[in-house]
Design a protein around this motif. Structure first.
Motif, short mmCIF file in Angstrom:
data_model
loop_
_atom_site.label_atom_id
_atom_site.label_comp_id
_atom_site.label_asym_id
_atom_site.label_seq_id
_atom_site.Cartn_x
_atom_site.Cartn_y
_atom_site.Cartn_z
N UNK A 168 0.82 -1.21 0.00
CA UNK A 168 0.00 0.00 0.00
C UNK A 168 0.85 1.25 0.00
N UNK A 173 0.64 1.88 12.85
CA UNK A 173 0.99 1.02 13.97
C UNK A 173 2.30 0.29 13.74
N UNK A 222 -2.83 9.35 16.20
CA UNK A 222 -3.88 8.45 15.72
C UNK A 222 -3.21 7.37 14.90
N UNK A 223 -3.49 6.12 15.19
CA UNK A 223 -2.78 5.04 14.50
C UNK A 223 -3.73 4.19 13.68
N UNK A 224 -3.37 3.94 12.46
CA UNK A 224 -4.09 2.99 11.62
C UNK A 224 -3.16 1.84 11.27
N UNK A 258 -2.69 1.00 7.99
CA UNK A 258 -2.08 1.30 6.69
C UNK A 258 -2.13 2.80 6.43
N UNK A 281 -2.92 4.48 3.72
CA UNK A 281 -4.01 5.04 2.92
C UNK A 281 -5.12 5.53 3.82
N UNK A 282 -5.33 4.86 4.96
CA UNK A 282 -6.37 5.33 5.87
C UNK A 282 -5.99 6.69 6.46
N UNK A 316 -6.79 9.24 3.83
CA UNK A 316 -8.22 9.50 3.81
C UNK A 316 -8.62 10.37 4.98
N UNK A 317 -8.07 10.06 6.14
CA UNK A 317 -8.43 10.82 7.33
C UNK A 317 -8.02 12.28 7.17
N UNK A 368 -10.44 14.07 4.94
CA UNK A 368 -11.71 14.32 5.59
C UNK A 368 -11.59 15.27 6.77
N UNK A 379 -10.23 14.57 9.52
CA UNK A 379 -10.32 13.85 10.78
C UNK A 379 -8.99 13.88 11.53
N UNK A 380 -7.87 14.11 10.82
CA UNK A 380 -6.59 14.36 11.47
C UNK A 380 -6.00 15.62 10.85
#
Lengths: 297, 215, 296
Positions: C66, C175, C193-195, C197, C199-200, C203-204, C207, C209-210
């Protein structure tokens, strides 16, 4: 719809009121639809070239989604078969007369029904390696689905067995059959036929649960959709995201609707069969339990 | 053991997240589900059609797909939600479809003779609903409704895949610890869910027995 | 009856849309395949990993699926990118053709365990060399030097110029990655904030969101390339992230072999060619100077 329980058949005034209500209701629904479509169009989401990617074999997208669907079905079928076999064994075990069989089996069933499926999958994929056993994403997903669904299916089979008329068991025993023969030759076939619609509905649940595989990296439909979105975003910008997710969502819906239709068909066939028609609706013992109407959760 | 103690705070806050997620989504599902059930039995066709479409859509879609659309799809129609509210909306909207089905089957299970008798006695629509139909429907509805909400609590675990630090997400986060510590964390997660689901199951059982119709 | 009507409508729609072609499909038709020269006469000392791999005729390489420019899975099921090209170069020296390589996805959190359990032979996955990891696996290389950087929304509305500006803001990372650890340890006022991958994270950020995304600058460049109007790179790398090739701890002969292969690719231009065809497409610049191999 037969005569409704809650109100009389409408007279002229009521019919007029209903007609007004229908018009207003239709306008509201269309209005909501229009708002959504306008916003989508504003973002260029309705451009047919964007949607064409779902059908364009040169981009590789339809093939990738198709293969992911196959992988989804693979894990679903493996889990379903294993869960059915184990579910039958557990159901019989729970109905055993020997306490040393009944109690551990009951504990096992209640344990797997009390915790989320995702926790089971995480435990198999993340915790088990610390003890030396490394499972692939496929194995962790299939095993997790099996363990969880065998508990659910055990309860379904148990309900089915209990709903068979007591006279059947008594007659079989009177004929001199041993307990195992009674279970295998007389009770289980009738129970299965009766619970067939609920069982098929459980397949729908299982198929939906395969999507949890994306969280541990198994390349089922949802994971494949996300991977495609990442690749296409990088090469073409953010123009295919919604389309691919909608495509994947529609595939799930179509397959599930198909299976539900099969369940309804089977239910009609068994209902028309005289032996099962004689018995009324079946109540599954003990809440929490998945009855026919909220299986799908 | 030391590892478990060090991370107990994480587990506790994760547990509270799961609890609040379940409560908020549950309230949303109950309210929305009742509205949907009412729409499905109403005499106005467009409302019936809309409610039926909604219910069938959510019953045939995995919750993970719903999450995807709420978190990553809604922005495409200019509605951005952050993760926790998004999780509440996703779980609430999904569960409301099943709540609607449970309530509707409860209403339909009431003997039509009851409604007919109440109409014959001259009770209005509102009165017959309030005094006769709904109390009886309520009795039939309790077990499946309880089932739906217990399943909803377990479904909140899916928020772990969408950056909500709830109970299940602690497992992948603490992965590089040793086997014994991981096992304790797993135990903690399992106990955390059981603290919520087992009392619910117990309460549903008691309630069911109390309102059971003796024939 | 109703079913056939729906089926007909769906089929009609499909035929119509199949007539349209997508931009993605058209580009794919024009794309050419980069080729790698496979070594024909390979002869390794018996008992070494190289000999075993050459005899087997296949190698399992762990890479990211990714990360644009380094390891990104294409719809045909194979990853593309700089890491993948490096992997192909090494396999070629073992006499293994690119088609015979088995690629496996290794996310940041499971790279060490996959090597230790033998699920992969090597890991080429934007794998930063550090001392903590050296206790679990061996590293060949580095084959690239990146640096941790920060990506923000276009126009940099919060005026973030460096990691200290992250305090009180929401920053996203993955992560188990070194950048995430770095923020957690050295910049604790930043809200992490941990995802799983990147790409999330992207996206965040889109949007809202971060507020920012932090990881190695090349990975961020790839993410920016996917959304040049929406993202921008702060451009002040504040750490050094040497990318290495992970392999089984203690396999010194294999490590030397890989190091030799890498040095040869630095000399003969194949390293630069690999860069130009993959990550170089994003940065738009020529290949940088190759790093110096660390033989420890």
């Amino acid at each position: 719809m037969s005569a409704p329980v809650l109100f009389d058949l409408p007279g002229p005034k009521a019919k007029a009121r209903i007609r007004i209500g229908t018009v207003i209701g239709a306008l509201v629904v269309l209005g909501l639809l229009a708002i959504v479509l306008l916003r989508l169009n504003g973002n260029g989401q309705l451009n047919p070239n964007r949607w064409a990617i779902l059908f364009d074999p040169n981009s590789g997208v339809p093939q990738a989604l198709g293969q992911a669907l196959v992988r989804t079905l693979q894990v679903a079928i493996v889990a379903m078969v294993a869960a059915t076999v184990l579910g039958v064994l557990l159901a019989v075990g729970r109905l055993s007369e020997h306490r040393w069989v009944r109690i551990p089996v009951t504990t096992l069933i209640e344990f797997f029904r009390a915790i989320p499926l995702l926790v089971v999958i995480f435990a198999l994929y993340f915790v088990l390696p610390a003890f030396g056993a490394d499972l692939s994403a496929f194995a962790a997903l299939a095993l997790g689905l099996t363990l969880y669904n065998m508990a659910v299916l055990a309860e379904i089979f148990r309900a089915g067995i209990l709903s068979v008329d007591k006279g059947q068991r008594e007659a079989a025993l009177a004929l001199g059959m041993r307990k195992t023969q009674v279970m295998v030759l007389v009770l289980l076939p009738q129970a299965t036929r009766r619970m067939l619609p609920v069982l098929i509905a459980q397949i729908v649940v299982l198929l939906k649960d395969t999507s949890l595989g994306f969280i541990i990296g198994y390349f089922e439909l949802l994971r494949q959709a996300r991977s495609l979105v990442e690749f296409l975003n990088f090469n073409f910008g953010n123009i295919y995201t919604l389309q691919i997710y909608v495509g994947a969502g529609l595939m799930y819906i179509l397959i599930n609707v198909l299976i539900s239709q099969i369940a309804k068909f089977v239910e009609k066939r068994t209902r028309s069969n005289a032996t099962t028609a004689a018995v009324g609706a079946i109540d599954l013992p003990n809440a929490p339990v998945t009855t026919g109407l909220n299986s799908g959760l | 053991m030391q590892f478990f103690i060090d991370n107990f705070d994480t587990l506790l806050s994760a547990f509270l997240t799961t609890l609040s997620l379940s409560l908020l989504a549950g309230v949303m599902a109950l309210v929305l589900g009742t509205v949907l059930a009412a729409m499905r039995v109403s005499p106005i066709p467009p409302l019936r059609a809309l409610a039926t479409f909604y219910v069938e859509l959510f019953r045939n879609t995995p919750l993970t797909v719903v999450f995807f659309f709420v978190i990553f799809g809604l922005p495409q129609i200019d509605t951005v939600v952050s993760f926790f509210p998004g999780a509440v909306i996703a779980v609430g909207a999904y569960t409301s479809a099943f709540v609607a089905e449970a309530i509707r089957s409860g209403i339909n299970s009431v003997n039509p003779g009851q409604a007919e008798a109440s109409r014959a006695l001259g009770l209005t629509f509102g009165q017959s609903l309030r005094e006769i139909v709904l109390p009886q429907a309520f009795r039939t509805v309790i077990p499946p409704l309880g089932s739906v909400f217990i399943a909803m609590v377990k479904n909140t675990s899916i928020a772990a895949g969408f950056s909500v630090t709830e109970l299940s997400s602690t497992l992948p986060r603490l992965v590089n610890a040793d086997a014994g510590a991981l096992l304790l964390v797993l135990l903690g997660v399992v106990v955390g869910y059981m603290i919520i689901t087992l009392p619910m199951a117990f309460a549903v059982n008691r309630l069911e027995r109390r309102v059971a119709i003796l024939r | 009856m109703r079913l056939t009507r729906y089926a007909a409508a769906a089929a009609a729609l499909g035929v119509v849309l199949a007539g349209c072609s997508s931009e993605a499909g058209n580009q794919n038709e024009d794309a050419a395949d980069a080729t790698v020269e496979v070594e024909q006469n390979v002869d390794f000392e018996a008992g070494t990993t190289m000999a075993a791999l050459a005899d087997a005729g296949t190698i399992t390489i762990g890479t990211k699926y990714d990360q644009p420019g380094f390891g990104l899975l294409n719809p045909n099921g194979t990853p593309e990118g700089f890491d993948v090209e490096i992997g192909k170069l090494i396999a070629a020296q073992l006499g293994i053709a690119p088609e015979d390589i088995e690629f496996v996805e290794t996310v940041s959190a499971n790279r060490e365990s996959f090597i230790q359990n033998g699920q992969v032979d090597i890991v080429v996955a934007t794998y930063t060399i550090n001392d903590a990891r050296k206790e679990l696996v061996d590293f060949a290389g580095p084959y690239y030097e990146a640096g941790q950087d920060i990506m923000v929304a276009a126009g940099n509305p919060l005026g973030i110029e460096g990691p200290d500006d992250l305090a009180g803001n929401n920053v996203c990372s993955v992560e188990g990655s070194t950048p995430a650890e770095n923020i957690r340890t050295n910049y604790p006022e930043a809200q992490l904030t941990l995802f799983d991958v990147y790409s999330k994270c992207a996206d965040a950020l889109t949007n809202g969101q971060v507020d920012a995304v932090t990881t190695d600058n090349v990975i961020l460049t790839g993410l920016v390339a996917g959304n040049p109007d929406g993202f921008e790179l702060v451009g002040n790398p504040f750490t050094e992230e040497p990318y290495g090739i992970g392999l089984m701890l203690g396999d010194t002969e294999f490590r030397n072999f890989i190091n030799d292969t890498l040095e040869a690719s630095f000399e003969d231009g194949s390293w630069a060619a690999a860069w130009d065809s993959t990550a170089g497409q994003i940065t738009g610049e020529d290949a940088p100077e190759p790093p110096s191999i660390d033989r420890y």
